[in-house]
Design an enzyme around this catalytic site. Structure first.
Site, mmCIF file in Angstrom:
data_model
loop_
_atom_site.group_PDB
_atom_site.id
_atom_site.type_symbol
_atom_site.label_atom_id
_atom_site.label_comp_id
_atom_site.label_asym_id
_atom_site.label_seq_id
_atom_site.Cartn_x
_atom_site.Cartn_y
_atom_site.Cartn_z
ATOM 1 N N LYS A 75 0.859 -1.196 0.000
ATOM 2 C CA LYS A 75 0.000 0.000 0.000
ATOM 3 C C LYS A 75 0.888 1.236 0.000
ATOM 4 C CE LYS A 75 -3.940 1.951 2.578
ATOM 5 N NZ LYS A 75 -4.811 1.778 3.766
ATOM 6 N N SER A 150 -9.598 1.706 2.764
ATOM 7 C CA SER A 150 -8.749 2.464 1.872
ATOM 8 C C SER A 150 -7.688 1.621 1.172
ATOM 9 C CB SER A 150 -8.061 3.577 2.657
ATOM 10 O OG SER A 150 -7.259 3.016 3.692
ATOM 11 N N SER A 174 -9.694 -0.600 7.084
ATOM 12 C CA SER A 174 -9.176 -0.505 5.723
ATOM 13 C C SER A 174 -8.449 -1.731 5.185
ATOM 14 C CB SER A 174 -8.244 0.695 5.594
ATOM 15 O OG SER A 174 -9.017 1.845 5.429
HETATM 16 N N1 GLN Z 1 -13.012 3.900 6.262
HETATM 17 C C1 GLN Z 1 -12.392 4.367 7.453
HETATM 18 C C2 GLN Z 1 -12.038 5.819 7.318
HETATM 19 O O1 GLN Z 1 -12.324 6.382 6.328
HETATM 20 C C3 GLN Z 1 -11.215 3.536 7.792
HETATM 21 C C4 GLN Z 1 -9.979 3.929 7.101
HETATM 22 C C5 GLN Z 1 -8.797 3.117 7.472
HETATM 23 O O2 GLN Z 1 -8.907 2.091 8.146
HETATM 24 N N2 GLN Z 1 -7.649 3.594 7.061
HETATM 25 O O3 GLN Z 1 -11.496 6.424 8.186
#
Ligand code: GLN
Length: 490
Positions: A75, A150, A174
Site C-alpha cells: 500500500k 482504503s 481498511s
Molecule cells: N473507512 C475508514 C475511514 O475512512 C477507515 C480507514 C482506514 O482504516 N484507514 O477512516
C-alpha cells in the site's frame, strides 16, 4: 504452469527447493499486470526491473528466506526506500523516501519481492479508493464496483492475481473491508503486534499494518515475517512472535463463539443478513458453544471513531506544510505558501477530516467531543474485552453490504457507515480477520469478520483456517472479470 495462480506458501516452497525460479514467477506477474492493470488500476507504481533483479538475487542464494519468491504489493502509505510513496495524495506525489519501513525491511530480509505500490484513498481516509488523488481502483469481480478502501489497490491486486499478497493498513477497517469486497483474507493485527515505523500516520492510536492474502495460510506466513518488537515504534509490543503457519494445523481446544444479537445488527443488506445466518449454521456444526451477544456500546463505535481518527489526523497532517516533503505551491511569503500548498495538495475528504479534527480538539469543544469520545472508547473496549473473557471469538459480518458501484456513495455519512462492523476492534486494539464467506446472487464476495483477544493471532488463524475449509469459498473467479472486459474491448 500459471505462476500467478500459485498460492504464496506453495510458490515459496517451490522456490526454496529450487524447483521454480523466482525470476520466472516475477516475470509472469509483470506480464499479467501489464495485461490487466489498465482495467483494475490497482497500482500507482510498479518496479518491474527492481523486482526482477531482486528475484535473480534470491535465486542465487543458497539459504533462502521464509518468503523467497513471494511477490508482494505494498500500500502506498508504507514507505519504500527509493520508490515513490504518494499516500494517494498530490501533496506527496513526488516523494521518494530515504528509508524503508520496518515491515519492508522484514519482507526483504525474508527474500520477498516487492512488485509495486498500490492505490489507496488519500491518506487512507475512505472506504472505496475513490478518494485517491490519481484514479479510482476497480473491483476485479465487477469492474463497475469499488474494491473497498482504503487499501483497495492492495485488495484488488491480490484478487486479480497481480500479486501473491499485499500489505495494507487498517485504522478503522481498511484491510478488512476491502478484503471482504474482493473475496480475500485480510488481517488487522493486535495494536502493537506489527511495527508502524514507516507507515505514514493517519490516526496513530489506531493504525496497524496488516497482510492481505488469498488464503489464511498465506496470511499466517506473512504475519510471522512482519510482526514483532521494533525499538523504532514505541507502541510495538515486546512479545515473541509465534510461527503462525506451523501452529495452524496443531489441534486447538473447542472454541466458544459469539454472534452479534439483533440490536447490534443494524442496516444490513438482505444478502449479508442471509449469509450471516448461513455462516451460523456452518459454525454450529463445528462448535458446540454458541451464544448471541448484544453490545450496547457497539453503536457508539462509529461516532466515537469519527471524532478520534480525524482529531489525530488533524495533528498528524500538520507536517505537510510545503517545507519538508513533496509538493510546494509557489507564493510570495510563508503563510501564503502554507495555505496554497495545503489547499491545492489535499483532496476534499482529507480537508474535511482536518477541519473535523481541529474543531473537535479546539478549546471549548474539546470536552464535548474529544474527551467524550475517549470515554466512549474506554466503554467499548471494556465491553469487548469482557465478552472475550467468556467467548474465544466474536463473529460479525465484515461489511453491511457487498461492494457498491463507483460513484454510488456521494454522501460522506453513507461512506462512513461502511465501517459499522470494523471500527470497534480498532478502538479496542484487538485483532480481527476478514475471510471470504460466500457470494451474492450477482456473484459478489462477502466477508466474515472474526475478532479475538489481544495477541491471540495464533488462535485467530487456527479458527479462520478451520472455517475457511468448511466455507469452501471458491476463489477461482479471481481476475476473470478483468480479463473478460479486456477481451470484449479488443
Ligand atoms: N473507512 C475508514 C475511514 O475512512 C477507515 C480507514 C482506514 O482504516 N484507514 O477512516
Amino acid at each position: 504452469m500459471k505462476y500467478i495462480e500459485l498460492g504464496l506458501t506453495e510458490a515459496v516452497d517451490l522456490v526454496r527447493k529450487g524447483q521454480v525460479k523466482a525470476e520466472e514467477i516475477v516475470a509472469s506477474f509483470i506480464s499479467h499486470i501489464e495485461a490487466v492493470d489498465r482495467e483494475v488500476g490497482a497500482y500507482l507504481t510498479t518496479v518491474p526491473e527492481q523486482a526482477l533483479s531482486q528475484a535473480r538475487e534470491v535465486d542465487g542464494k543458497k539459504h533462502k528466506g521464509r518468503l523467497a519468491g513471494a511477490v508482494v504489493a505494498i500500500k502506498d502509505n508504507i514507505v519504500t526506500r527509493g520508490i515513490r510513496t504518494t499516500c494517494g495524495s498530490r501533496i506527496l506525489e513526488n516523494f521518494i523516501p530515504p528509508y524503508d519501513a520496518t515491515v519492508i525491511e522484514r519482507l526483504k530480509a525474508e527474500d520477498a519481492i516487492i512488485i509495486g505500490k498500490t492505490n489507496l484513498d488519500e491518506f487512507a481516509m475512505g472506504s472505496s479508493t475513490e478518494n485517491s488523488a490519481f484514479f479510482p481502483t476497480r473491483n476485479p469481480w465487477d469492474l463497475d464496483r469499488v474494491p473497498g478502501g482504503s487499501s483497495g489497490g492492495s485488495a484488488a491486486a491480490v484478487a486479480a492475481l497481480e500479486a501473491m499478497a499485499a500489505l495494507g493498513s487498517d485504522t478503522g477497517g481498511s484491510v478488512r473491508q476491502p478484503a471482504a469486497f474482493c473475496g480475500i483474507v485480510g488481517l488487522k493485527p493486535t495494536y502493537g503486534r506489527v511495527s508502524r515505523y514507516g507507515l505514514i500516520a493517519f490516526a496513530s492510536s489506531l493504525d496497524q499494518i496488516g497482510p492481505m492474502t488469498r488464503s489464511v495460510k498465506d496470511c499466517a506466513l506473512v504475519t510471522s515475517a512482519i510482526a514483532g518488537f521494533d525499538p523504532r515504534d514505541s507502541t510495538s509490543a515486546e512479545l515473541p512472535v509465534p510461527d503462525y503457519l506451523s501452529e495452524l494445523e496443531s489441534p486447538g481446544r473447542p472454541a466458544r463463539i459469539a454472534f452479534l444479537g439483533e440490536s447490534s445488527l443494524q442496516g444490513l443488506s438482505p444478502e449479508v443478513a442471509e449469509n450471516y445466518r448461513q455462516v451460523q449454521q456452518i459454525v454450529s456444526n463445528l462448535c458446540s458453544e454458541i451464544t448471541f451477544l448484544d453490545f450496547p456500546s457497539w453503536e457508539m463505535a462509529l461516532p466515537c471513531y469519527y471524532i478520534i481518527a480525524p482529531s489525530e489526523a488533524s495533528s498528524n497532517l500538520a507536517r505537510y506544510d510545503g517545507v519538508r516533503y513533496g509538493f510546494r505551491a509557489p507564493a510570495a511569503e510563508l503563510a501564503e505558501m502554507y495555505q496554497k500548498t495545503r489547499t491545492a495538495g489535499f483532496g476534499s475528504e482529507v480537508k474535511r477530516r482536518i477541519l473535523l479534527g481541529t474543531f473537535a480538539l479546539s478549546s471549548g469543544y474539546y470536552e464535548a467531543y474529544y474527551a467524550r469520545a475517549a470515554r466512549a472508547r474506554q466503554a467499548i473496549t471494556a465491553e469487548l474485552k469482557a465478552a472475550l473473557e467468556k467467548v474465544d471469538f466474536i463473529l460479525t459480518p465484515a461489511t453491511p453490504e457487498p461492494a457498491f458501484r463507483l460513484g454510488e456513495k456521494q454522501d460522506p455519512i453513507a461512506m462512513y457507515l461502511q465501517d459499522y462492523f470494523t471500527v470497534a476492534a480498532s478502538l479496542a486494539g484487538i485483532p480481527g480477520i476478514s475471510i471470504p464467506c460466500g457470494l451474492t446472487a450477482a456473484g459478489l464476495p462477502l466477508g466474515l469478520q472474526i475478532l479475538s483477544r489481544p495477541f491471540s493471532e495464533s488462535e485467530l488463524f487456527k479458527f479462520a483456517f478451520l472455517l475457511e475449509n468448511s466455507l469452501k469459498f471458491k476463489n477461482n473467479m479471481y481476475g476473470i472479470k478483468a480479463r473478460g472486459r479486456r477481451k470484449n474491448e479488443n
